[in-house]
Design a protein around this motif. Sequence first.
Motif, PDB file in Angstrom:
ATOM      1  N   ARG A 160     -27.417  15.873  69.233  1.00 11.47           N
ATOM      2  CA  ARG A 160     -26.176  16.363  68.636  1.00 11.47           C
ATOM      3  C   ARG A 160     -26.414  16.767  67.172  1.00 11.47           C
ATOM      4  O   ARG A 160     -27.036  16.049  66.403  1.00 11.47           O
ATOM      5  CB  ARG A 160     -25.103  15.273  68.674  1.00 11.47           C
ATOM      6  CG  ARG A 160     -23.752  15.719  68.159  1.00 11.47           C
ATOM      7  CD  ARG A 160     -22.716  14.664  68.406  1.00 11.47           C
ATOM      8  NE  ARG A 160     -21.408  15.120  67.932  1.00 11.47           N
ATOM      9  CZ  ARG A 160     -20.282  14.412  68.085  1.00 11.47           C
ATOM     10  NH1 ARG A 160     -20.311  13.248  68.706  1.00 11.47           N
ATOM     11  NH2 ARG A 160     -19.148  14.897  67.635  1.00 11.47           N
ATOM     12  N   GLY A 161     -25.939  17.929  66.845  1.00  4.10           N
ATOM     13  CA  GLY A 161     -26.114  18.397  65.483  1.00  4.10           C
ATOM     14  C   GLY A 161     -25.227  17.655  64.490  1.00  4.10           C
ATOM     15  O   GLY A 161     -24.336  16.881  64.861  1.00  4.10           O
ATOM     16  N   GLU A 162     -25.480  17.865  63.215  1.00  2.63           N
ATOM     17  CA  GLU A 162     -24.690  17.215  62.178  1.00  2.63           C
ATOM     18  C   GLU A 162     -23.259  17.772  62.144  1.00  2.63           C
ATOM     19  O   GLU A 162     -23.030  18.949  62.440  1.00  2.63           O
ATOM     20  CB  GLU A 162     -25.341  17.433  60.811  1.00  2.63           C
ATOM     21  CG  GLU A 162     -26.717  16.803  60.694  1.00  2.63           C
ATOM     22  CD  GLU A 162     -27.312  17.030  59.311  1.00  2.63           C
ATOM     23  OE1 GLU A 162     -26.645  17.712  58.515  1.00  2.63           O
ATOM     24  OE2 GLU A 162     -28.420  16.532  59.055  1.00  2.63           O
ATOM     25  N   THR A 163     -22.332  16.887  61.799  1.00  3.91           N
ATOM     26  CA  THR A 163     -20.924  17.305  61.704  1.00  3.91           C
ATOM     27  C   THR A 163     -20.748  18.270  60.542  1.00  3.91           C
ATOM     28  O   THR A 163     -21.188  18.007  59.424  1.00  3.91           O
ATOM     29  CB  THR A 163     -20.009  16.084  61.488  1.00  3.91           C
ATOM     30  OG1 THR A 163     -20.207  15.160  62.575  1.00  3.91           O
ATOM     31  CG2 THR A 163     -18.546  16.498  61.444  1.00  3.91           C
ATOM     32  N   GLY A 164     -20.103  19.357  60.822  1.00  2.00           N
ATOM     33  CA  GLY A 164     -19.882  20.350  59.781  1.00  2.00           C
ATOM     34  C   GLY A 164     -18.809  19.908  58.797  1.00  2.00           C
ATOM     35  O   GLY A 164     -18.033  18.983  59.045  1.00  2.00           O
TER      36      GLY A 164
END
Length: 243
Positions: free
Chosen positions: A71-75
């Motif tokens: 999961r990518g970092e929260t924007g």
Amino acid sequence: MVRARVLFAVLVLLGCWMLQTTSAHEVQLEEASCSKQFRSDVNITVVAGPGPAGQKGDMGPRGHKGTPGERGETGAPGEQGPVGPTGEKGDTGELGPAGETGTPGVSPPVPTLVAFSVARTTGLTTNWSKKQVTYDDVLSNEGGAYNMTTGKFVTKVGGVYFFTFTGKTSGEYMIHLKKNGKIMVSIREKIRDLVDNQASSNSAILELDVGDEVWVEVFPGAYSLHSNDGRFLTFSGFLISQM
């Protein structure tokens, strides 16, 4: 179209044959094409043109589902959008249950009542001497501050008081409202022909402490005050505000 292909193949074969006679190097021939390279003073490469495009093959089977990526970092939060329009007023909700009964309140203190009103039913004459006026008819004496014997109001509750008094004569008089022996206000009347009667009144608001005394007094002189059952001579007062 067929003739062109045949002619092209013949030219290719002819080229390959010419290369075989020139050198003993390797010769390659595959599917109507020939490519030959050899080392000499001049490098020569012969390449046949591509053949026609073949038909599109069938789609192969679908591969296995890959594993999910990390999961990518929260924007960062985006900017707040504009406020939407106000919605319609909703229906009134049901009445909630009654709350608990509160503690009883404290009643305000009952105001202190001090008031008196007295009258004199007889006349009064002086002979060049001051004389304190007394009153023989007590109309009211709430709080018991008026002394009928001395004619004085003696303060039992400190505060601001209102006082009024009257005078009537067929001759001449001058009377004062006194506080602790000091003149506060006065009345003076004089009839020249000694035929008619003259009456007047005066009043004052006084600030009194406990023990202060207020009374009506006739000034020294040959003065006379007139009264009868009509009660023309009066003295009254009451507490406005307690201090």
